[in-house]
Write an enzyme that holds these catalytic residues in place. Structure first.
Site, PDB file in Angstrom:
ATOM      1  N   LYS A 125      33.541  34.171  34.853  1.00 49.54           N
ATOM      2  CA  LYS A 125      33.692  34.207  33.334  1.00 49.54           C
ATOM      3  C   LYS A 125      34.729  33.192  32.746  1.00 49.54           C
ATOM      4  CE  LYS A 125      36.533  38.550  33.738  1.00 49.54           C
ATOM      5  NZ  LYS A 125      36.394  38.455  35.201  1.00 49.54           N
ATOM      6  N   ASN A 148      40.230  37.461  27.045  1.00 47.71           N
ATOM      7  CA  ASN A 148      40.968  37.601  28.439  1.00 47.71           C
ATOM      8  C   ASN A 148      41.798  36.268  28.998  1.00 47.71           C
ATOM      9  OD1 ASN A 148      41.649  39.358  30.747  1.00 47.71           O
ATOM     10  ND2 ASN A 148      40.064  38.091  31.921  1.00 47.71           N
ATOM     11  N   HIS A 195      38.450  45.969  41.067  1.00 47.05           N
ATOM     12  CA  HIS A 195      39.307  47.093  40.119  1.00 47.05           C
ATOM     13  C   HIS A 195      38.770  48.259  40.207  1.00 47.05           C
ATOM     14  CE1 HIS A 195      40.718  43.534  38.143  1.00 47.05           C
ATOM     15  NE2 HIS A 195      39.577  43.133  37.664  1.00 47.05           N
TER      16      HIS A 195
END
Length: 460
Positions: A125, A148, A195
């Site tokens: 990303k 982010n 995660h």
């Protein structure tokens, strides 16, 4: 019990995002107080100086009475289900109609006056966000890039108030507290295990990522991974793939004897014109083109960016070629999915074989997906760090494996074993904190060693 005064917004967390939230609320004259679970958060005195009069609570949130709070805005690094917030995320806020607990991106979506282009995915990303930002600039679009990656999204509103487009990299942590994004174009690039200590399982992790499509006008998705496809109605869905594309889709195909980035039957750019290495980066280029095209960017500026873009620092970054062996720094490959993408992407393009440097803190990940592709394309796997034994146990039946003390030993061994046409790839599939301060330091150790070795060889 400490009572949050009636009408106050509670900001939870005094990290980078939490401070951006506070600056945003201050600009809007929204009354708020701050809570942090740490007894003495770093930079507390600086925060008090910058925001005099703002009440600060430090300690367990379970000791806060939130009955009269207007809203709770939580930093992305904190779990919205943490002690003291139980049940709030599922409760609707009578003031906003949204959940009682939201994050920074929810505030951003309310305040942004220009269209939003949003990118998420387990990997790549940052690369696609950076590419799209450079394409926007080349196309003459005033774009503000952050989220982010780099500048917190809420600071973009103040720093670049005249932006014509906001381009945001968004993590699952940011998206799970964003009830409605309303992006002009939203991309979900890929999905792999990561995660799970926060989300619990892959279903919940994927569900958090899927929030990027809420209210989106156009979805750009990975045609090879159905879990990236919208689970809700979106007006336009555009797919990219490593395969030859159907009409209006994006993919890789032979055109006049060259592998080419294609949109349906239309050629855009031959792969040999790219400076990025690996098939996974070809997919990143396709995703950025698909997004830019949907946003109305002109073709030539986008292609011009792709011709010059060498990739991000620490992400499939070509450092040097020594004696016919290419050395690539992918230290940002801190999970299995990222390393798998690098192995598949780079391995498919080599005349020789892959020498993989891997290891570190595995975060309990399942390393078995690495075995099959390495058995196909790798010459050796050189392991170092805390979880080298776990990696070795998984890989030893499939590929030549050697365990070393540290990265430096692994690099020296790779130099001795690699043959012309090979690639030495640092893509650890692990975090770095057992032997380094962070993944960046690990990458810089690799870079300096390789560059010094290149100079030594050239001098001979």
């Amino acid at each position: 019990m400490v009572r949050v005064a009636k009408g106050l917004t509670l900001v939870v967390g005094l990290g980078l995002s939490g401070r951006a939230i506070c600056r945003h609320l201050t600009r809007l004259d929204v009354p708020y107080m701050v809570a942090d679970t740490r007894a003495v958060p770093p930079g507390l005195d600086d925060f008090r100086a910058a925001h005099p009069g703002v009440e600060i609570y430090c300690g367990s949130l379970a000791s806060l009475d939130l009955t009269d709070a207007h809203e709770v805005v939580i930093s992305p690094g904190l779990d919205p289900r943490m002690a003291g917030l139980e049940g709030l995320a599922e409760r609707l806020n009578p003031n906003t109609g949204e959940p009682m607990v939201v994050g920074e991106i929810a505030l951003f979506a309310r305040a942004a006056s220009a269209p939003i282009a949003a990118i998420t995915g387990s990997n790549a990303k940052s690369t696609v966000t950076t590419l799209l930002g450079e394409m926007a600039t080349a196309a003459g679009v005033r774009a503000a890039v952050g989220g982010n990656l780099g500048t917190p999204a809420l600071d973009l509103l103040a720093d670049q108030p005249n932006a014509e487009l906001y381009i945001l990299e968004l993590s699952s942590f940011q998206l799970e507290t964003t009830p409605h994004l309303g992006a002009a174009c939203a991309a979900f690039l890929n999905l792999s295990e990561d995660h799970l200590d926060r989300h619990g399982d892959m279903h919940s992790y994927c569900a958090a990522k899927q929030r990027i499509f809420t209210g989106a006008q156009c979805a750009v998705v990975n045609g090879d991974e159905p879990k990236t496809w919208p689970d809700q109605p979106v007006s336009q869905v555009v797919r990219f793939s490593h395969k030859a594309p159907m009409e209006n889709e994006w993919g890789l195909a032979d055109y006049q004897g060259q592998l080419t980035l294609m949109q349906g039957a239309k050629p855009w750019l031959a792969i040999e014109e790219l400076k990025m290495a690996g098939q996974h980066n070809y997919l990143n280029a396709l995703a950025a083109l698909a997004m830019g095209h949907s946003l109305g960017f002109a073709a030539e500026p986008m292609c011009s960016v792709l011709r010059e873009f060498k990739g991000l620092t620490h992400r499939s970054e070509v450092i040097a070629t020594i004696n016919g062996v290419t050395w690539i720094n992918d230290t940002k490959g801190t999970n299995v999915g990222a390393t798998l993408a690098a192995i598949n992407g780079i391995g498919a393009t080599l005349k020789g074989r892959l020498v993989l440097l891997a290891g570190g803190v595995g975060k309990g990940a399942d390393f078995s997906p690495l075995a099959k592709p390495l058995s196909t394309c790798a010459r050796h796997v050189l392991l170092f760090g805390l979880d080298a034994p776990r990696l070795a146990n998984v890989l030893i039946e499939h590929v030549s494996v050697q365990q070393l003390e540290d990265l430096t030993q692994a690099m020296q061994t790779a130099f001795e074993l690699a043959q012309p046409g090979d690639c030495v790839l640092l893509s650890p599939a692990c975090a770095s904190l057992d032997q380094f301060a962070n993944y960046q330091e690990r990458g810089e150790v690799f870079r300096r060693w390789v560059q010094k070795k290149a100079q030594q060889v050239e001098a001979i």
